[in-house]
Scaffold this motif. Structure first.
Motif, PDB file in Angstrom:
ATOM      1  N   LYS A   1       0.832  -1.212   0.000  1.00 39.13           N
ATOM      2  CA  LYS A   1       0.000   0.000   0.000  1.00 39.13           C
ATOM      3  C   LYS A   1       0.861   1.256   0.000  1.00 39.13           C
ATOM      4  N   SER A   2       2.100   1.105   0.437  1.00 35.68           N
ATOM      5  CA  SER A   2       2.994   2.260   0.547  1.00 35.68           C
ATOM      6  C   SER A   2       3.716   2.592  -0.745  1.00 35.68           C
ATOM      7  N   ILE A   3       3.525   1.790  -1.763  1.00 34.46           N
ATOM      8  CA  ILE A   3       4.179   2.045  -3.047  1.00 34.46           C
ATOM      9  C   ILE A   3       3.289   2.975  -3.858  1.00 34.46           C
ATOM     10  N   THR A   4       3.688   4.231  -3.927  1.00 29.68           N
ATOM     11  CA  THR A   4       2.869   5.273  -4.542  1.00 29.68           C
ATOM     12  C   THR A   4       3.617   5.946  -5.686  1.00 29.68           C
ATOM     13  N   THR A   5       2.885   6.706  -6.464  1.00 33.26           N
ATOM     14  CA  THR A   5       3.525   7.447  -7.552  1.00 33.26           C
ATOM     15  C   THR A   5       4.260   8.675  -7.025  1.00 33.26           C
ATOM     16  N   LEU A   6       3.783   9.241  -5.929  1.00 34.56           N
ATOM     17  CA  LEU A   6       4.471  10.375  -5.312  1.00 34.56           C
ATOM     18  C   LEU A   6       5.678   9.875  -4.525  1.00 34.56           C
ATOM     19  N   GLN A   7       6.742  10.636  -4.535  1.00 38.61           N
ATOM     20  CA  GLN A   7       7.905  10.330  -3.728  1.00 38.61           C
ATOM     21  C   GLN A   7       8.146  11.462  -2.744  1.00 38.61           C
ATOM     22  N   VAL A   8       8.068  11.132  -1.459  1.00 41.44           N
ATOM     23  CA  VAL A   8       8.393  12.105  -0.422  1.00 41.44           C
ATOM     24  C   VAL A   8       9.911  12.229  -0.374  1.00 41.44           C
ATOM     25  N   THR A   9      10.426  13.419  -0.616  1.00 34.84           N
ATOM     26  CA  THR A   9      11.874  13.627  -0.624  1.00 34.84           C
ATOM     27  C   THR A   9      12.376  14.308   0.641  1.00 34.84           C
ATOM     28  N   LEU A  10      11.485  15.008   1.331  1.00 34.90           N
ATOM     29  CA  LEU A  10      11.888  15.711   2.546  1.00 34.90           C
ATOM     30  C   LEU A  10      10.643  16.147   3.299  1.00 34.90           C
ATOM     31  N   PHE A  11      10.702  16.060   4.615  1.00 30.84           N
ATOM     32  CA  PHE A  11       9.677  16.747   5.379  1.00 30.84           C
ATOM     33  C   PHE A  11      10.325  17.501   6.524  1.00 30.84           C
ATOM     34  N   VAL A  12       9.772  18.667   6.803  1.00 30.42           N
ATOM     35  CA  VAL A  12      10.342  19.574   7.790  1.00 30.42           C
ATOM     36  C   VAL A  12       9.292  19.842   8.855  1.00 30.42           C
ATOM     37  N   LYS A  13       9.652  19.593  10.096  1.00 34.97           N
ATOM     38  CA  LYS A  13       8.745  19.840  11.213  1.00 34.97           C
ATOM     39  C   LYS A  13       9.129  21.144  11.890  1.00 34.97           C
ATOM     40  N   ARG A  14       8.148  22.016  12.064  1.00 34.13           N
ATOM     41  CA  ARG A  14       8.413  23.270  12.753  1.00 34.13           C
ATOM     42  C   ARG A  14       8.358  23.029  14.253  1.00 34.13           C
ATOM     43  N   LYS A  15       9.436  23.370  14.928  1.00 34.31           N
ATOM     44  CA  LYS A  15       9.520  23.123  16.361  1.00 34.31           C
ATOM     45  C   LYS A  15       8.491  23.962  17.120  1.00 34.31           C
ATOM     46  N   ASN A  16       7.900  23.327  18.121  1.00 32.79           N
ATOM     47  CA  ASN A  16       6.923  23.955  19.016  1.00 32.79           C
ATOM     48  C   ASN A  16       5.574  24.217  18.363  1.00 32.79           C
ATOM     49  N   ILE A  17       5.450  23.902  17.075  1.00 30.48           N
ATOM     50  CA  ILE A  17       4.168  24.073  16.381  1.00 30.48           C
ATOM     51  C   ILE A  17       3.914  22.814  15.567  1.00 30.48           C
ATOM     52  N   ASP A  18       2.697  22.300  15.618  1.00 30.09           N
ATOM     53  CA  ASP A  18       2.377  21.044  14.937  1.00 30.09           C
ATOM     54  C   ASP A  18       2.100  21.265  13.457  1.00 30.09           C
ATOM     55  N   THR A  19       3.096  21.697  12.731  1.00 34.59           N
ATOM     56  CA  THR A  19       2.968  21.870  11.287  1.00 34.59           C
ATOM     57  C   THR A  19       4.146  21.213  10.590  1.00 34.59           C
ATOM     58  N   PHE A  20       3.912  20.811   9.338  1.00 35.17           N
ATOM     59  CA  PHE A  20       4.944  20.159   8.539  1.00 35.17           C
ATOM     60  C   PHE A  20       5.030  20.821   7.170  1.00 35.17           C
ATOM     61  N   GLN A  21       6.247  20.842   6.655  1.00 32.74           N
ATOM     62  CA  GLN A  21       6.466  21.181   5.254  1.00 32.74           C
ATOM     63  C   GLN A  21       6.917  19.901   4.570  1.00 32.74           C
ATOM     64  N   ILE A  22       6.153  19.432   3.602  1.00 31.22           N
ATOM     65  CA  ILE A  22       6.448  18.164   2.951  1.00 31.22           C
ATOM     66  C   ILE A  22       6.784  18.420   1.482  1.00 31.22           C
ATOM     67  N   THR A  23       7.932  17.908   1.055  1.00 32.56           N
ATOM     68  CA  THR A  23       8.354  18.043  -0.341  1.00 32.56           C
ATOM     69  C   THR A  23       8.201  16.699  -1.037  1.00 32.56           C
TER      70      THR A  23
END
Length: 252
Positions: free
Chosen positions: A98-120
């Motif tokens: 199920k984890s084999i997808t067409t999208l490839q996650v290359t990087l994710f960035v977590k902002r400290k002290n805030i529950d947000t992510f930047q996903i590339t």
């Protein structure tokens, strides 16, 4: 400032554009996906289960000592009589592909002290927006699971294609190789000493005897080598035991 970058494992199938129609149609076969499972933490988890006498016994009897062990069995099934390849073709593909997808996650960035992510992500141009949106939601869910607690693979098993740990794949693989070698040697030659196993594997170069060493020096090196092997086995045993009850990778 205020951000923490999370490196991810590279997804090799994303280089193969011909897989896109099969992924989109849900028609990936196990023999097509099998080449992509090697060198992943999923492989290491499977090796732990293969080495776990407790997990093997529970798989045989159907009597599980914890919810975590039962959940692990539901995902992996019995691994006792299978190679990693055979397991993927007959069982593993059912759940973990199920984890084999067409999208490839290359990087994710977590902002400290805030529950947000930047996903590339990398995406092929001809992937439809509906599929891309569904897959992005899937990876967002996996990344949130990884960041909700300790960041273990067992907390987000379907994140296996991108999962990375502070302990490298090679380091864990070496640890498991020592556990596996020890088990095999002791089964065939129970009188073998730990220092003999350590010398065979050259685990501590400083504890390898040299020509001209005095007997007392050799004895000290045997003691040091035995302690080295003992330390490796202790860590490896904890890793294997935890994996069997659905906690991976944890060394204590």
């Amino acid at each position: 400032m205020g951000y923490e970058k999370m490196k991810v494992q590279r997804q090799e199938w994303c280089k193969q554009k011909n897989l896109i129609p099969l992924i989109a149609a849900g028609q990936l076969r196990s023999e097509i996906t099998e080449p992509f499972i090697y060198g992943t933490y999923l492989e290491l988890w499977w090796r732990c289960l293969k080495s776990s006498k407790e997990f093997t016994q529970s798989s045989r009897t159907g009597i599980f000592t914890s919810k975590g062990e039962y959940t692990t069995f539901c995902m992996f099934g019995s691994v006792e009589a299978l190679t990693f390849q055979d397991w993927w073709l007959s069982k593993g593909h059912e759940y973990f592909s199920k984890s084999i997808t067409t999208l490839q996650v290359t990087l994710f960035v977590k902002r400290k002290n805030i529950d947000t992510f930047q996903i590339t992500v990398d995406a092929f141009q001809d992937v439809c927006s509906q599929l891309a949106g569904k897959e992005f939601g899937f990876w967002l869910d996996q990344i949130c699971l990884l960041n909700a607690k300790e960041g273990l693979l067992s907390e987000a098993p379907l994140s296996w294609p991108i999962f990375r740990n502070r302990i490298s794949y090679n380091a864990i693989s070496q640890l498991l190789s020592i556990v596996e070698t020890h088990e095999q040697i002791i089964r065939n030659a129970p009188e073998t000493k730990l220092w003999q196993i350590g010398e065979q594997l050259r685990l501590n170069p400083k504890a390898m005897p040299k020509f001209g060493d005095f007997p007392i020096d050799v004895a000290d090196k045997h003691k040091a080598m035995g302690q080295t092997v003992s330390n490796y086995l202790r860590k490896g045993s904890c890793l294997v035991k935890n994996a069997g009850i659905g906690v991976f990778p944890r060394f204590n």
